[in-house]
Design a protein around this motif. Structure first.
Motif, PDB file in Angstrom:
ATOM      1  N   LEU A 127       0.835  -1.204   0.000  1.00  0.00           N
ATOM      2  CA  LEU A 127       0.000   0.000   0.000  1.00  0.00           C
ATOM      3  C   LEU A 127       0.871   1.256   0.000  1.00  0.00           C
ATOM      4  O   LEU A 127       0.644   2.197  -0.767  1.00  0.00           O
ATOM      5  N   LEU A 128       1.871   1.262   0.864  1.00  0.00           N
ATOM      6  CA  LEU A 128       2.766   2.426   0.925  1.00  0.00           C
ATOM      7  C   LEU A 128       3.604   2.525  -0.343  1.00  0.00           C
ATOM      8  O   LEU A 128       3.883   3.618  -0.834  1.00  0.00           O
ATOM      9  N   THR A 129       3.998   1.382  -0.864  1.00  0.00           N
ATOM     10  CA  THR A 129       4.777   1.389  -2.107  1.00  0.00           C
ATOM     11  C   THR A 129       3.953   1.993  -3.240  1.00  0.00           C
ATOM     12  O   THR A 129       4.464   2.812  -4.020  1.00  0.00           O
ATOM     13  N   ASP A 130       2.663   1.624  -3.301  1.00  0.00           N
ATOM     14  CA  ASP A 130       1.772   2.212  -4.304  1.00  0.00           C
ATOM     15  C   ASP A 130       1.785   3.740  -4.233  1.00  0.00           C
ATOM     16  O   ASP A 130       1.859   4.419  -5.253  1.00  0.00           O
ATOM     17  N   THR A 158      10.568  -1.643  -2.013  1.00  0.00           N
ATOM     18  CA  THR A 158       9.350  -1.071  -1.436  1.00  0.00           C
ATOM     19  C   THR A 158       9.516   0.430  -1.200  1.00  0.00           C
ATOM     20  O   THR A 158      10.633   0.953  -1.244  1.00  0.00           O
ATOM     21  N   GLY A 159       8.405   1.097  -0.955  1.00  0.00           N
ATOM     22  CA  GLY A 159       8.430   2.540  -0.732  1.00  0.00           C
ATOM     23  C   GLY A 159       7.825   2.921   0.600  1.00  0.00           C
ATOM     24  O   GLY A 159       7.066   2.144   1.194  1.00  0.00           O
ATOM     25  N   THR A 160       8.178   4.100   1.089  1.00  0.00           N
ATOM     26  CA  THR A 160       7.623   4.592   2.356  1.00  0.00           C
ATOM     27  C   THR A 160       7.233   6.056   2.211  1.00  0.00           C
ATOM     28  O   THR A 160       7.673   6.735   1.289  1.00  0.00           O
ATOM     29  N   ASN A 206      15.760  -3.274  -1.312  1.00  0.00           N
ATOM     30  CA  ASN A 206      15.967  -1.850  -1.088  1.00  0.00           C
ATOM     31  C   ASN A 206      14.651  -1.203  -0.663  1.00  0.00           C
ATOM     32  O   ASN A 206      13.576  -1.728  -0.935  1.00  0.00           O
ATOM     33  N   ILE A 207      14.771  -0.073   0.051  1.00  0.00           N
ATOM     34  CA  ILE A 207      13.594   0.678   0.479  1.00  0.00           C
ATOM     35  C   ILE A 207      13.748   2.112  -0.014  1.00  0.00           C
ATOM     36  O   ILE A 207      14.787   2.745   0.207  1.00  0.00           O
TER      37      ILE A 207
END
Lengths: 597, 597
Positions: A127-130, A158-160, A206-207
């Protein structure tokens, strides 16, 4: 099976309420018709039921934990995340240019619901990656996009979202994290961010942190905030991973729910400065962050529906299994499964109707989003955009508030067993409570609804929706069934109340802001209630027509009619009282002297 | 200080609403006037604030645990329990004959609230002991009374209620635990009991289990249930403790809340049979158990008020401390404490008004209990008994349901911090959820309200109360303040709705039980809402009069007026919608086919 995806209802919402066939006429979505939707939903159901659902309780028992700067997720999560990526689920709604599937939100929303029903703690990561993907797609330079998007969309990275600081929660004007421009065009980032969902974990290589910070010398307040990409690991020119960036997780929170989802405190720049890349232009960070937030807010609304659905399914199962007391109507002359007791039915119907109402509202809003983005006609885009934007605070605020009611009933149906953690019902109750808080509390959603979505256009969008509701009422009035008449009666009273509150809100924000904002959350609850009830009214019309024509699944359609009637009689009937409280009750909200609290 | 007892409001309820001076005229309560009440409450406040309140969070972090058949309570609990006994708090409402203080329930209720605000997990132990004492006082032989009561009332020994078995929760007809008569007049008890609060612990020298079981050859169903005393340790003729009885704790539950309170699984008779002593007569166990249950149900209602009060106090503190965003009315030109935001005020007022409404309802009910027991005139006793019995399911059901709403708002006021366990707000939310379940779920209370309390006398008691409410409305109508007019308007509409629902319920239980019981919980919520609103209406009348006369604490009285107005406008305004749902919405509750759930 602990969760069975409600594919039939999702397809009904898409096809009969959200106009999936119309969505499939939009440029780019030509292949997203009913057949595709069905295939995608069935595949999604399999993955979520088989892989993620069994890990949900496990995540609560064995949450993520922090050790020496690293976060270790629940056993099984890492492998599940790999499967999520391989299945293409992270890229479902993202552009095919970067490896996504390019499906409309109308279909994507249902898949997001399944993901969150199956495992809300897990689902927070994609969800956060989206959200991060959305922000980069909108505002990132081609270079940033090329460097990060393919690996994010494929589910490899992934994303934050890094907004909150200890002193800056809802109030982003107070953000202090700073960014110092470097000669090479990068920035050095210094500061502390808290409440960072999946801010550190072991599921991805990776983030990609998206971080709000102030460039040296920027204006005070929200106008001086910029957005940066701060990767956990630097990315080399050839795409391989380089050095560890100066962004470190110093702890994670001990929370009431969603325990498997690590909530990180991140330190940026404690060892010389974290390397950050500006997204878009300086000082426009808040604007870009809102892109992420709006996507995330809608998704959190879906989380509310999702956790409520899971709670409902568990409660139904228990109510059918648990034998206790004789039915009051004497229909069974010995102790019977508790689903035979009227109050248990009332609880289950309340849960069911709230869920179906919110789902219908969310999926129709998603179709408006798709039209707002892809329709060739600018006027149609604009109308759909206005509708969608009006709906976002309702999908977020109302669906999550209703999830508190539903998951509480979910515990209640279980009686004493509901309070025992091993039963699993309590987890949904604990998990759900975050939903009315993060990505903007219900009050923040209500401020948005009052200010940007209602007062700004003098209530025009709201009134246009009320007109559409009145048309549904007119259709209902032509029917002669008890159910249609009951829905027409309550929907009509609710729509009138909605219009009165819109007048109150649109008229009063300048003259008496305290009075209007005293009723902001009740207005949100009222409006969400009306919108969900409206969609169920539309659903009833379709269901009755199909039943009459002998089309479709009769049992499903009859249940839809009953559910719509129940919603109208038991939930929509709350609306006139809400109107009274908002319109007549503002004074007593703010009258008490501060020292008397 | 994490908790400050609301002594002022409690005394106001006792004096102005519950007629403490009248209670003090009853035989036996001659010394229980305002002065005594004030002294007792202040002493109680000290003990609870200083000793028990600091142990509350500790109990959540370090719950009771089971090891080798023993249960070890949270560090500090044992010493606190000793102090509870020494302070005379266990014996507060019990007869002086056995060492109690003999105070009326009107005063005792307030002390019970404090105990539970301070530490609900701890307070459950004396709460259950109170119930066991009541049962022995009513039905125990002089010998049983002499053997057990003095040590229970002095807080040396504790008591338990053993009703539930795995297959017998709400449905006690299914109880299987058996009692075999022995030649010496005792019984041997065999069976498994679950959910036994403080069924085992290390705070007291002995535990007096009151156990429901079937004597060999007893009739099926509830008519074959008897009540037994089964002590943990046998008591010798000289009062000293003898052998360990065959009643053992095999495990305790892992719960969502009230973690410090051990919830035991007890095995009776695994090693030859537990020695049990019959209480009263054979096969009348359920009747005696109801004595304990009715006392316990009222007390659980108080727990709802108590945990809500604690949650409110914490939220107020946070709202005054936490600085975030500018007030919408421009009154402060920088970020301000969030209590300045209208929606935060709305949340706090909702919490406050629900608490004060329920407290007023509970304390007035307590006064009726005292009159029902001690008044010299049989007719007055009877009227008060009817009133009290009508109120018990409302005090239990409505106050506990409202505690869910209040503790949820308590978390919400804290925003993201509310979801972090270290903050403490989440504990109240988790703790509260048991209250709508144990000692009879809300649905069980609602069945009682519908069946025994409304339908049985054809709605007579309910209508008599409605008459009294109408008198309060008439008084309000004579006032010319905005607040009084607002309360009169909403109270009148609510009372009319109440009467309509009473007619519906009283008329329909035989003809259409499904329809009536479909609305049983909504009826309970409606009735509780009306009763709490009525008491706040009465409070407003008193407060305005005192303000006009220049008597009393003006700030307190003004706050009472505002709180009453808020309650009427925001909570009582829910009632007409509840009426609509009950009276018009019964059919849709039970219409769905079972297989469609």
């Amino acid at each position: 099976m602990s969760y069975v995806a409600p594919v039939k209802d999702m397809l009904f919402c898409m096809k009969e309420l959200a106009g999936l066939e119309e969505v499939a006429k939009l440029p780019g979505f030509e292949e997203a018709g009913l057949e595709t939707a069905q295939a995608v939903l069935e595949e999604s159901a399999k993955f979520n039921q088989d892989v993620l659902a069994p890990l949900n309780f496990e995540g609560d028992k064995n949450p993520s934990y922090w050790k020496d700067g690293k976060v270790f997720t629940t056993p099984g999560f890492k492998d599940a995340f790999r499967q999520l990526g391989e299945g293409g689920w992270q890229g479902l709604q993202h552009p095919t240019d970067f490896g996504g599937q390019g499906l409309p939100k109308t279909i994507g929303a249902a898949c997001i619901e399944m993901l969150n029903s199956a495992n809300m703690s897990f689902a927070l990561c994609p969800l956060l990656t989206d959200g991060a993907i959305e922000a980069l797609l909108t505002a990132g330079s081609p270079e940033l996009q090329q460097t990060y998007l393919p690996n994010m969309i494929s589910g490899k990275w992934t994303g934050t979202m890094n907004l909150t600081e200890p002193q800056a929660g809802s109030d982003l004007a107070l953000v202090r994290t700073r960014a110092e421009p470097q000669p090479d065009g990068t920035y050095k980032i210094f500061g502390t961010k808290i409440f960072i969902t999946y801010g550190e974990h072991d599921m991805a290589e990776n983030i990609v942190h998206l971080v709000l910070a102030r460039v040296t010398g920027a204006p005070e307040g929200v106008k001086g905030i910029s957005l940066f990409v701060v990767p956990k690991f630097m990315v080399n020119a050839d795409g391989s991973l380089g050095a560890r960036n100066d962004a470190h997780c110093v702890s994670i929170e001990h929370k009431m729910g969603i325990k498997a989802s690590p909530t990180a405190v991140l330190q940026f720049g404690d060892h010389g400065g974290a390397v950050g890349y500006l997204v878009g232009q300086e000082n426009r960070g808040l604007e870009y962050m809102f892109i992420m937030m709006n996507a995330a807010r809608y998704a959190v609304g879906i989380q509310g529906i999702a956790v409520a659905e899971r709670s409902y399914q568990k409660a139904v199962q228990y109510a059918k299994d648990r034998v206790q007391s004789r039915p009051v109507d004497g229909s069974i002359n010995k102790s019977a499964p508790i689903i035979h007791h009227p109050d248990v039915k009332r609880m289950l119907m309340t849960m069911r109707s709230l869920i179906e109402g919110c789902r219908a509202m969310a999926i129709t809003a998603a179709a408006a989003y798709d039209a707002a983005h892809a329709h060739p006609d600018a006027e149609v885009r604009k109308q759909n955009q206005a509708f969608y934007e009006f709906m976002v605070p309702l999908v977020k605020g109302y669906s999550t508030e209703m999830s508190l009611e539903v998951t509480s009933l979910g515990v209640q149906v279980h009686g004493g067993m509901g309070f025992i953690e091993e039963t699993g019902a309590a987890q949904y109750y604990r998990d759900a409570k975050i939903l009315t808080i993060y990505e903007g509390t219900t009050a923040i959603q209500a401020n948005d609804l009052v200010g940007r979505k209602t007062a700004r256009d003098g209530g025009q969008t709201a009134k246009a929706i009320a007109q559409q509701i009145a048309k549904t009422e007119a259709e209902l009035a032509k029917r002669d069934s008890v159910a249609a008449r009951a829905v027409q009666k309550r929907l009509s009273a609710a729509r009138v109340a909605f219009e009165q509150v819109v007048d109150f809100v649109a008229g009063g924000t300048k003259g008496n802001p305290n009075a209007v904002f005293a009723g902001s959350v009740p207005y949100l609850m009222l409006a969400g209630n009306v919108m969900a009830g409206w969609q169920l009214g539309r659903a009833l019309l379709v269901a009755e027509s199909q039943l009459k024509a002998g089309e479709g699944d009769a049992a499903f359609l009859r249940a839809k009619v009953t559910t719509a009637q129940f919603y109208a009689e038991h939930i929509l009937s709350r609306v006139p009282g809400q109107r009274d409280a908002i319109v007549d009750g503002a004074e007593s909200v703010t009258a008490l002297a501060l020292e008397s609290f």
